[in-house]
Design an enzyme around this catalytic site. Structure first.
Site, mmCIF file in Angstrom:
data_model
loop_
_atom_site.group_PDB
_atom_site.id
_atom_site.type_symbol
_atom_site.label_atom_id
_atom_site.label_comp_id
_atom_site.label_asym_id
_atom_site.label_seq_id
_atom_site.Cartn_x
_atom_site.Cartn_y
_atom_site.Cartn_z
ATOM 1 N N ASP A 5 -112.935 -7.076 -24.918
ATOM 2 C CA ASP A 5 -112.279 -7.027 -26.220
ATOM 3 C C ASP A 5 -113.316 -6.658 -27.266
ATOM 4 O O ASP A 5 -114.474 -7.052 -27.184
ATOM 5 C CB ASP A 5 -111.566 -8.342 -26.561
ATOM 6 C CG ASP A 5 -112.494 -9.535 -26.645
ATOM 7 O OD1 ASP A 5 -112.937 -9.880 -27.759
ATOM 8 O OD2 ASP A 5 -112.770 -10.146 -25.595
ATOM 9 N N ASP A 94 -105.029 -14.411 -32.218
ATOM 10 C CA ASP A 94 -106.354 -15.014 -32.080
ATOM 11 C C ASP A 94 -106.410 -16.278 -32.946
ATOM 12 O O ASP A 94 -106.435 -16.209 -34.168
ATOM 13 C CB ASP A 94 -107.397 -13.990 -32.517
ATOM 14 C CG ASP A 94 -108.835 -14.487 -32.420
ATOM 15 O OD1 ASP A 94 -109.043 -15.690 -32.203
ATOM 16 O OD2 ASP A 94 -109.751 -13.663 -32.589
ATOM 17 N N GLU A 96 -108.642 -19.582 -33.649
ATOM 18 C CA GLU A 96 -109.935 -20.213 -33.425
ATOM 19 C C GLU A 96 -110.430 -20.866 -34.702
ATOM 20 O O GLU A 96 -109.784 -20.781 -35.743
ATOM 21 C CB GLU A 96 -110.940 -19.190 -32.911
ATOM 22 C CG GLU A 96 -111.143 -17.994 -33.831
ATOM 23 C CD GLU A 96 -112.071 -16.947 -33.218
ATOM 24 O OE1 GLU A 96 -113.287 -17.051 -33.470
ATOM 25 O OE2 GLU A 96 -111.591 -16.039 -32.505
#
Length: 208
Positions: A5, A94, A96
């Site tokens: 990625d 995503d 995080e």
């Protein structure tokens, strides 16, 4: 199946070289919040496709700025869509720790975070017919969602655990991972990932 990625930090990527080194798939950062677009996205996203890789886009969540649905629409408007061409993975969300401050959960309670994720996931599904992949760490998921099991039946898991042994304990509800980000550097561009299955199953995920 090995993959990678990338984000703007990798700049223009030599995808032919990456494929020659064994790369079969890649996730490319498209957007963040509702204020950022990866300037290298077109080269990275189209270039990986042209080189024969299966690829998808990902969105860096900012749950402290706008609703999940608004961010899903922004992601979709800037490269995060899905097409049934057999080479495009569903978009990834995503999730995080907050890189912009000390509040690692963006100021949201666990129930508020789960509601925010539902907002994103439901909007993405409504617009594409696909549920997004969820990228996270078990530590963040446990801390910021209360280890919710609300998404395991619909959203493939992309677990981040940087070691060469295994991903360890998975978040609640998921009995297996679909993708594992096992290192932040290696022979392929950007972060190093693996798909949990043969290439034929990766193609099935891409095709819906």
């Amino acid at each position: 199946v090995p993959g990678c990625d990338v984000s703007a930090g990798q700049g223009d990527v030599d995808w032919a070289a990456a494929k020659a080194d064994g790369c079969q798939f890649c996730y490319i950062k498209a957007t963040e919040g509702t204020y950022y677009i990866n300037a290298y996205f077109t080269q990275q996203y189209d270039g990986s496709y042209d080189a024969g890789l299966i690829r998808g886009a990902y969105h860096f969540a900012r749950p402290d700025t706008t609703t999940g649905a608004v961010q899903a629409d922004y992601f979709l408007a800037h490269g995060g869509g899905w097409s049934d061409d057999g080479k495009t993975l569903p978009g990834a969300l995503d999730l995080e720790y907050n890189p912009y401050g000390s509040n690692e959960c963006y100021g949201l309670t666990a129930s508020q975070m789960v509601a925010w994720i539902h907002s994103f996931v439901n909007e993405y599904h409504a617009k594409t017919t696909r549920y997004p992949v969820i990228y996270t760490t078990t530590d963040w998921w446990t801390t910021c969602t209360g280890n919710s099991n609300a998404f395991a039946s619909t959203c493939p898991l992309w677990i981040a655990a940087w070691n060469d042994v295994g991903p360890g304990t998975l978040p609640a509800g998921w009995s297996f991972y679909t993708f594992w980000q096992w290192s932040t550097s290696g022979s392929l561009p950007g972060d190093q990932d693996v798909f949990n299955g043969p290439l034929s199953r990766l193609k099935v995920l891409a095709s819906g």
